[in-house]
Design an enzyme around this catalytic site. Structure first.
Site, mmCIF file in Angstrom:
data_model
loop_
_atom_site.group_PDB
_atom_site.id
_atom_site.type_symbol
_atom_site.label_atom_id
_atom_site.label_comp_id
_atom_site.label_asym_id
_atom_site.label_seq_id
_atom_site.Cartn_x
_atom_site.Cartn_y
_atom_site.Cartn_z
ATOM 1 N N ASP A 24 13.154 -16.662 9.191
ATOM 2 C CA ASP A 24 13.295 -15.404 8.461
ATOM 3 C C ASP A 24 14.769 -15.040 8.282
ATOM 4 O O ASP A 24 15.218 -14.719 7.179
ATOM 5 C CB ASP A 24 12.557 -14.298 9.209
ATOM 6 C CG ASP A 24 12.734 -12.928 8.579
ATOM 7 O OD1 ASP A 24 12.029 -12.622 7.610
ATOM 8 O OD2 ASP A 24 13.599 -12.167 9.064
ATOM 9 N N ALA A 79 0.826 -1.206 0.000
ATOM 10 C CA ALA A 79 0.000 0.000 0.000
ATOM 11 C C ALA A 79 0.859 1.253 0.000
ATOM 12 O O ALA A 79 0.549 2.242 -0.688
ATOM 13 C CB ALA A 79 -0.930 -0.007 1.218
ATOM 14 N N GLU A 106 16.416 -5.585 -3.097
ATOM 15 C CA GLU A 106 17.050 -4.937 -1.956
ATOM 16 C C GLU A 106 16.232 -5.099 -0.676
ATOM 17 O O GLU A 106 16.780 -5.320 0.410
ATOM 18 C CB GLU A 106 17.252 -3.448 -2.241
ATOM 19 C CG GLU A 106 18.029 -2.708 -1.184
ATOM 20 C CD GLU A 106 19.472 -3.159 -1.068
ATOM 21 O OE1 GLU A 106 19.807 -3.807 -0.053
ATOM 22 O OE2 GLU A 106 20.252 -2.882 -1.993
ATOM 23 N N LYS A 159 17.417 -14.831 4.767
ATOM 24 C CA LYS A 159 18.277 -13.684 4.464
ATOM 25 C C LYS A 159 19.740 -14.087 4.442
ATOM 26 O O LYS A 159 20.522 -13.586 3.610
ATOM 27 C CB LYS A 159 18.022 -12.584 5.492
ATOM 28 C CG LYS A 159 16.601 -12.040 5.438
ATOM 29 C CD LYS A 159 16.265 -11.137 6.607
ATOM 30 C CE LYS A 159 14.843 -10.634 6.529
ATOM 31 N NZ LYS A 159 14.469 -9.780 7.678
#
Length: 442
Positions: free
Chosen positions: A210, A26, A138, A214
């Site tokens: 998570d 959004a 990124e 990465k």
């Protein structure tokens, strides 16, 4: 397209499809709609938002015209004629299918989807290279912190020795509260959830999934090799206790969940995620709250530190919008930046072969010879002691006639340390389990 005068015929409008309209999506949509002229000046062309795929197209999204909303992302990708597709849905499917479909249709892709890239990056990068389009990500690693581009471009001529970072704001917030306010794990987690730093189901964060995604992306970029999430050794923070926090403090350290990638002496990639004690003097020890930070050591550039908000709508949207502008510039110039180079093809070392320092803590019978026996046991397993401290146990939960030994090792092999722990727990002078924590920056 290049004309006869060798000039690029640049379209003045690029069509952009947005998949996903959560907090980040959004914000990206509103930025594109309210800052059209500014983005056009930066990219060199108008960026026309042609559609926004959402789960429920009937629910209004403030600041986003209803006519842009669709609940059919497949049709938006297939029939929208998009030059650039931004994927912010998250998860593996349908994002994998949608991203590959966009690439097959000649669209460049911007994504923040670390789970997708950590699991299927090799397939997606190959498709982008085959079709001659960009894929930029990124925002997939550390929100607004620029780390992908430095590894991909700025440091590409250097040799990366180590990447070590705090790449999950939820776990850092929890561990910071446990340290600074002496909260237990459950209380710190509840606080993080109440403030919106942790999800209702925090498993991906607190169990390290998570951060592992990465870590896989960072290791792949740094060492020009394919590293998947399944290659990453992973431990979360659910086992960290208040006693662990106190023990770290007594050593002048704090505990952080670290994502680490480095080359070992055999030229293999070590890649792991786990809690670690970090010396207070180390830059990563100073990262508080929900912030992220990534420490990079390169052969020529030396030590570099990247720090800032690693999550949240506005920071992540900033990284996505930056990628969008870069991809638009590339499309206008008729070029693409290779998504991922795997020319080195280095193997990933098993965790058992990893070498680091360890902090061991265990309760022993308080009698002469015990320290010597424990030291001898470690030496017999090729583990050398850097420092040792003996102190009285807590009066409330320890048997009398016992002491607590805290040992910090020199660099040692994981398998050797685990063998030491198993042997110590079988001896007659050690009570209960041996607590251990890997140590960095000591």
């Amino acid at each position: 397209m290049v004309n006869e005068t060798n000039e690029v015929d640049a379209p003045r409008v690029l069509r952009v499809a947005l998949l996903g309209c959560g907090t980040v999506g959004a914000q990206v949509a509103r930025t594109m709609l309210t800052q059209r002229e500014d983005l056009a000046a930066k990219s060199g062309c108008e960026l026309d938002l042609v559609g926004v795929a959402v789960h429920d197209a009937g629910r209004p999204r403030p600041g986003i015209p209803d006519e842009l909303l669709t609940d059919d992302p497949e049709a938006l990708v297939a029939d929208g004629g998009a030059d650039i597709v931004i994927e912010l849905i998250g998860g593996i499917d349908p994002p994998r299918r949608l991203v590959l479909s966009a690439i097959d249709r000649g669209a460049s892709v911007v994504t923040a989807n670390k789970a997708l890239l950590a699991k299927h990056g090799e397939e997606i990068y190959a498709a982008a290279e085959r079709e001659g389009v960009d894929i930029y990500y990124e925002a997939a690693v550390a929100g607004a912190i620029p780390i992908v581009r430095p590894l991909r471009e700025s440091l590409v001529g250097d040799q990366i020795l180590t990447i070590m970072g705090i790449v999950n704001g939820t776990t850092n917030y929890i561990l910071d509260k446990m340290t600074t306010e002496h909260q237990d794990f459950a209380t710190a987690l509840a606080t993080a959830q109440r403030l919106g730093f942790a999800e209702a189901d925090p498993t991906a964060d607190i169990e390290g999934f998570d951060a592992a995604s990465k870590a896989a992306i960072l290791a792949s970029l740094a060492y020009h090799s394919t590293v998947r999430i399944d290659d990453v050794y992973r431990e979360g923070i659910t086992g960290v206790t208040s006693e662990d926090i106190e023990a770290a403090e007594s050593m002048g350290c704090v505990i952080r969940l670290l994502a680490i990638a480095r080359l070992d002496e055999a030229g293999r990639i070590e890649v792991r995620v786990h809690p670690a004690t970090v010396a207070r003097e180390h830059p990563l020890a100073m990262v508080q709250g929900a912030n992220n930070a990534i420490f990079v050591e390169a052969a020529n550039a030396g030590r570099l530190m990247f720090m800032g908000p690693g999550a949240g709508g506005s920071p992540t949207a900033s990284a996505v919008t930056g990628d969008l502008v870069t991809v638009a510039r590339n499309r206008l110039r008729g070029v693409e930046n290779p998504a991922h180079s795997v020319y080195q093809g280095l193997p990933v070392a098993p965790m058992s072969e990893t070498r680091t320092r360890y902090h061991l803590r265990f309760q022993v019978v308080d009698q002469p010879g015990v320290l010597a026996a424990a030291a001898g046991l470690l030496a017999g397993n090729r583990v050398s002691i850097h420092s040792v401290h003996q102190h009285a146990p807590r009066a409330d939960d320890r048997p009398t006639g016992t002491a607590v030994l805290s040992m910090v090792t020199h660099l040692a092999r994981e398998a050797d340390v685990m063998a030491c722990i198993a042997e110590l727990e079988r001896t007659g002078y050690v009570h209960g389990q041996v607590r251990f924590m890997r140590a960095e920056g000591l």
